[in-house]
Design an enzyme around this catalytic site. Structure first.
Site, PDB file in Angstrom:
ATOM      1  N   HIS A  50      -9.667  60.050  96.283  1.00 64.37           N
ATOM      2  CA  HIS A  50     -11.146  60.998  97.562  1.00 64.37           C
ATOM      3  C   HIS A  50     -10.924  62.200  97.681  1.00 64.37           C
ATOM      4  CE1 HIS A  50      -8.805  58.781 100.472  1.00 64.37           C
ATOM      5  NE2 HIS A  50      -8.956  58.214  99.277  1.00 64.37           N
ATOM      6  N   HIS A  53      -6.985  61.914  98.952  1.00 62.76           N
ATOM      7  CA  HIS A  53      -6.054  62.509  97.914  1.00 62.76           C
ATOM      8  C   HIS A  53      -6.317  63.817  97.672  1.00 62.76           C
ATOM      9  CE1 HIS A  53      -7.030  58.010  96.677  1.00 62.76           C
ATOM     10  NE2 HIS A  53      -5.313  58.343  97.598  1.00 62.76           N
ATOM     11  N   LEU A 200     -11.455  58.040 105.611  1.00 66.38           N
ATOM     12  CA  LEU A 200     -11.173  58.377 104.031  1.00 66.38           C
ATOM     13  C   LEU A 200      -9.897  57.245 103.484  1.00 66.38           C
ATOM     14  CD1 LEU A 200     -12.181  61.780 102.627  1.00 66.38           C
ATOM     15  CD2 LEU A 200     -13.503  60.022 103.323  1.00 66.38           C
ATOM     16  N   SER A 201     -10.424  56.361 102.500  1.00 69.11           N
ATOM     17  CA  SER A 201      -9.945  55.684 102.060  1.00 69.11           C
ATOM     18  C   SER A 201     -11.000  55.046 100.594  1.00 69.11           C
ATOM     19  CB  SER A 201      -9.760  54.042 102.822  1.00 69.11           C
ATOM     20  OG  SER A 201      -9.395  52.579 102.062  1.00 69.11           O
ATOM     21  N   ARG A 203     -10.662  52.327  99.728  1.00 64.96           N
ATOM     22  CA  ARG A 203     -11.051  51.009 100.433  1.00 64.96           C
ATOM     23  C   ARG A 203     -12.516  50.430 100.267  1.00 64.96           C
ATOM     24  NH1 ARG A 203      -5.641  49.669 100.917  1.00 64.96           N
ATOM     25  NH2 ARG A 203      -4.870  47.488 100.130  1.00 64.96           N
TER      26      ARG A 203
END
Ligand code: PAF
Length: 296
Positions: A50, A53, A200-201, A203
């Protein structure tokens, strides 16, 4: 295996990225680059990339000649089998994103490649690993240290990039790098947030619409709590955050610790140190999210 990806965005702009699945092939390519005096940066990931990253990749591309991004869902760091089972795997999409991001090499190994035999190494990072994630996810940081040390030894990068959302992970990897005397400079990068504050994750993709609508309250509560630091005790701020979030439907705080940012030990008074961070883990339904915010 060596796979070439060629992206022709404009006729004058041809970007070539290579994808490797073995350490030997990756090292052969890196040896040529290092012999030519190129600086190498590594961004370790578990894929499902995402914007968080991609911001690590952006930092890496800006500061190095060669950017290696590893994509590997590391089984040894999952203490919860269900979490490992449901962890998103989107390699094709990740490769497409990395081509556009200016990555040089993607390293996407199999489990057998990284663990040809069980890794029995036991690290001791105490007291850093006894608290927070270490307390609630037993064995997690040992698994992180196993895979990151293997990646560092395979790539021997000049720099490695990690997101500060995993605040405790950065501290553990710093310690591991010192313990193993690896010649790698760690570059922690700021948390990337949605416009509503949610960190942001990978998951986040597992949240239902209702959970996604509620999840920004985690960051919003942390930011709001910062206003109370000059008037409230550490214990009162801690209690207020936990109670505020536990009152939200389908949300449960696993821990919220206000810690010395260097030792990761809970503080009891705002004057105890000058680097203070609040670290939180919250379940939204069965999706576990973490976040943190610097207070001082
Ligand atoms: O932060 C992560 O995504 C992982 O813990 C890492 C550093 C890639 C190791 O598997």
């Amino acid at each position: 295996m060596r796979i070439l990806f060629v992206e022709k965005a404009f006729s004058a702009n041809t970007i070539i990225m290579e994808v490797f699945s073995t350490i030997t092939a990756l090292q052969a390519a890196l040896a040529e680059q290092k012999a030519a005096g190129k600086q190498v940066g590594l961004v370790p990931t578990m894929g499902a990339l995402h914007a968080g990253h991609l911001s690590l990749v952006q930092h890496c591309v800006a500061e190095n000649d060669v950017t290696v991004v590893s994509v590997f869902v590391n089984p040894t760091q999952f203490n919860d089998k269900n979490d490992l089972l449901h962890y998103p795997r989107t390699l094709d999409k990740d490769v497409a994103l990395l081509t556009k991001a200016g990555c040089t090499y993607v390293f996407a190994p199999s489990e057998e490649e990284m663990y040809p035999e069980p890794d029995t190494r036991q690290f001791d990072f105490s007291p850093l690993d006894n608290v927070m994630e270490g307390q609630f996810r037993p064995g997690h940081f040992n698994g992180v240290a196993q895979i990151v040390s293997k990646l560092f030894m395979a790539v021997i990068p000049d720099r490695a990039y990690f997101g500060e959302k995993d605040f405790q992970q950065v501290a553990i990897i710093r310690r591991m790098t010192q313990q193993l005397q690896l010649p790698v400079i760690l570059v922690p990068c700021p948390i990337v947030r949605e416009s509503d504050g949610l960190a942001l994750s990978s998951r986040n993709a597992r949240l239902t619409t209702k959970q996604r609508n509620n999840a920004p309250i985690i960051a919003q509560t942390l930011f709001e709590s910062r206003k109370f630091v000059s008037d409230w005790s550490v214990a009162d701020v801690q209690k207020w955050v936990v109670e505020t979030l536990n009152a939200v439907d389908d949300m449960r705080v696993e821990y919220f610790d206000i810690v010395d940012g260097d030792t990761l030990q809970t503080i009891h008074d705002w004057n105890e140190c000058d680097f203070v961070v609040g670290c939180i883990a919250v379940f939204c339904g069965d999706v576990r999210l973490i976040d943190n915010l610097r207070y001082l």
